[in-house]
Enzyme design. Structure first.
Site, short mmCIF file in Angstrom:
data_model
loop_
_atom_site.label_atom_id
_atom_site.label_comp_id
_atom_site.label_asym_id
_atom_site.label_seq_id
_atom_site.Cartn_x
_atom_site.Cartn_y
_atom_site.Cartn_z
N GLU A 214 24.61 63.98 -30.01
CA GLU A 214 25.70 64.85 -30.46
C GLU A 214 25.69 64.97 -31.98
O GLU A 214 25.34 64.03 -32.67
CB GLU A 214 27.05 64.28 -29.99
CG GLU A 214 27.07 63.99 -28.49
CD GLU A 214 28.24 63.10 -28.06
OE1 GLU A 214 29.24 63.03 -28.80
OE2 GLU A 214 28.14 62.48 -26.98
N GLU A 325 36.56 69.25 -29.21
CA GLU A 325 37.12 68.14 -28.44
C GLU A 325 38.23 67.50 -29.26
O GLU A 325 38.10 67.37 -30.48
CB GLU A 325 36.04 67.11 -28.12
CG GLU A 325 36.55 65.88 -27.39
CD GLU A 325 35.45 64.85 -27.16
OE1 GLU A 325 35.78 63.75 -26.68
OE2 GLU A 325 34.27 65.13 -27.47
#
Length: 410
Positions: A214, A325
């Site tokens: 990520e 997120e």
């Protein structure tokens, strides 16, 4: 007799001192010191950033990656064997709009200096960083799983407190992804919450075998001690259980670049109805060595994750995700007001809502291609939403984000 008593007393004294020394070694202060020594390597040069960070310029071979037993005798790969084809073919890749050209991004610490060649910049871990963590052992680690858009149970929308607004592709073998991410400074309601915007390179199932790489930007008061927007990376090979960490807070990612520091503040950030700033991130698998490389912007190849760190990603990724997120800790039993992206919904559009643009995947022939069958996913669209599109300037793109708690989001 007196001699015997003297020897016995001496032995008792030695044992007491040994016990005291052992107790001192186990004390919280001693443990804190050991952890700081493990995180912070000897610096060739140190630079104080305007935001209070200390950036240590550490010799390349002394970086945390080489604490890994498989890397102790590892020869640093100084450049990838291959870049994905088509990387610089698109003349419009870095055009924000016809009226608002992008401005170059820098990190805040650059205002006070740069690291010399042969070193890597590492954000120094401070005592307060460790004290904010839930435990020293968990410092620098996530506590959740990744959004699974294929399995949404409405009764589990806030399981683990994480909510998403993402675009994704699946159903093929993927060897990397690229995107340009609009950079903001979202407001965080609780110190234990965060807001991030990133891409995910995923392999395996969404169970305990998940592999993930990520990268993007995040605001995380718990991790960094402030509300600055920071460049970050993360990796795990077992669904965030025992492997992986943020940035270079554990062995794993091998950094080769002396210009960009993982976890350092991005400067400047976008403003509502004002100037817009973004960063470009490319992650791809070197077809020859099998390592996963990361590039920041056009000029900075930052380093790589060795392929042996992973099981599924040792071959390829099975899903790519892009998006936002947040952690929703439900303070006082209501939805958090922590913002995602700009804190505004997608329909507000450019300079108001946050975006991802020029979304690409790397295929099996090492070519950058537009993703096929792009899907979107969000747990609660009345809190955070996502809307995708396609045009000549931005290619495949989407707007995303939202304010969190509102009259429609409880």
């Amino acid at each position: 007799m007196d001699t015997a008593r003297g020897v016995a007393c001496l032995l008792v004294a030695v044992i007491c001192l040994s016990c005291a020394a052992a107790a001192a070694a186990r004390s919280p202060a001693a443990r804190l010191h050991r952890h700081l020594k493990r995180f912070n390597k000897p610096a060739v040069k140190s630079i104080e950033s305007p935001d209070g960070d200390i950036i240590d310029c550490v010799h390349m071979s002394h970086q945390p990656a080489f604490d890994h037993p498989y890397l102790k005798n590892h020869t640093i790969q100084m450049r990838p064997n291959y870049h994905p084809e088509g990387l610089y073919d698109e003349s419009k890749t870095n055009v924000a709009s016809s009226s608002n050209a992008e401005r170059p991004m820098v990190q805040l610490w650059h205002q006070n200096g740069r690291c010399p060649e042969g070193t890597v910049p590492i954000r120094r871990t401070k005592k307060d960083d460790l004290l904010r963590a839930s435990s020293m052992r968990r410092y620098g680690r996530k506590r959740h799983t990744t959004a699974n858009p294929m399995s949404v149970n409405p009764t589990m929308l806030n399981e683990g407190g994480h909510q998403h607004a993402i675009a994704y592709v699946q159903g093929d073998k993927y060897y990397g992804a690229k995107t340009t991410i609009n950079v903001w400074e979202p407001k965080i309601e609780q110190p234990n919450e965060f807001s991030l915007s990133q891409l995910w390179i995923l392999g395996g199932s969404f169970g305990e075998d998940l592999n993930s790489i990520e990268a993007g930007w995040q605001v995380s008061p718990d991790l960094y001690g402030d509300n600055n927007t920071r460049l970050f990376t993360y990796w795990t090979s077992d669904a965030y259980q025992a492997t992986g960490c943020y940035n270079i807070l554990c062995s794993g990612f091998v950094q080769i670049n002396s210009e960009i520091a993982m976890g350092a503040s991005i400067f400047p950030t976008s403003s509502y109805s004002g100037s817009q700033y973004d960063i470009s991130i490319l992650i791809w698998k070197d077809p020859k060595e099998g390592n996963w490389w990361m590039q920041f912007g056009k000029d900075y190849v930052l380093g790589y994750w060795p392929s042996f760190l992973f099981s599924y990603l040792a071959d390829s990724a099975s899903m790519i995700e892009w998006g936002g997120e947040v952690v929703n800790s439900q303070p006082d039993g209501v939805h958090t007001s922590t913002q995602m992206g700009s804190g505004h919904f997608p329909e507000e559009g450019f300079s108001k809502a946050s975006y991802f643009k020029n979304i690409l995947v790397v295929d099996s022939t090492n070519n950058l291609k537009a993703p096929k069958g792009l899907g979107t996913f969000t747990e609660q669209s009345n809190c955070y939403d996502v809307q995708n599109g396609n045009n000549g300037d931005w290619g495949t793109y989407f707007y995303y984000g939202g304010p969190g708690r509102s009259s429609n989001c409880q």
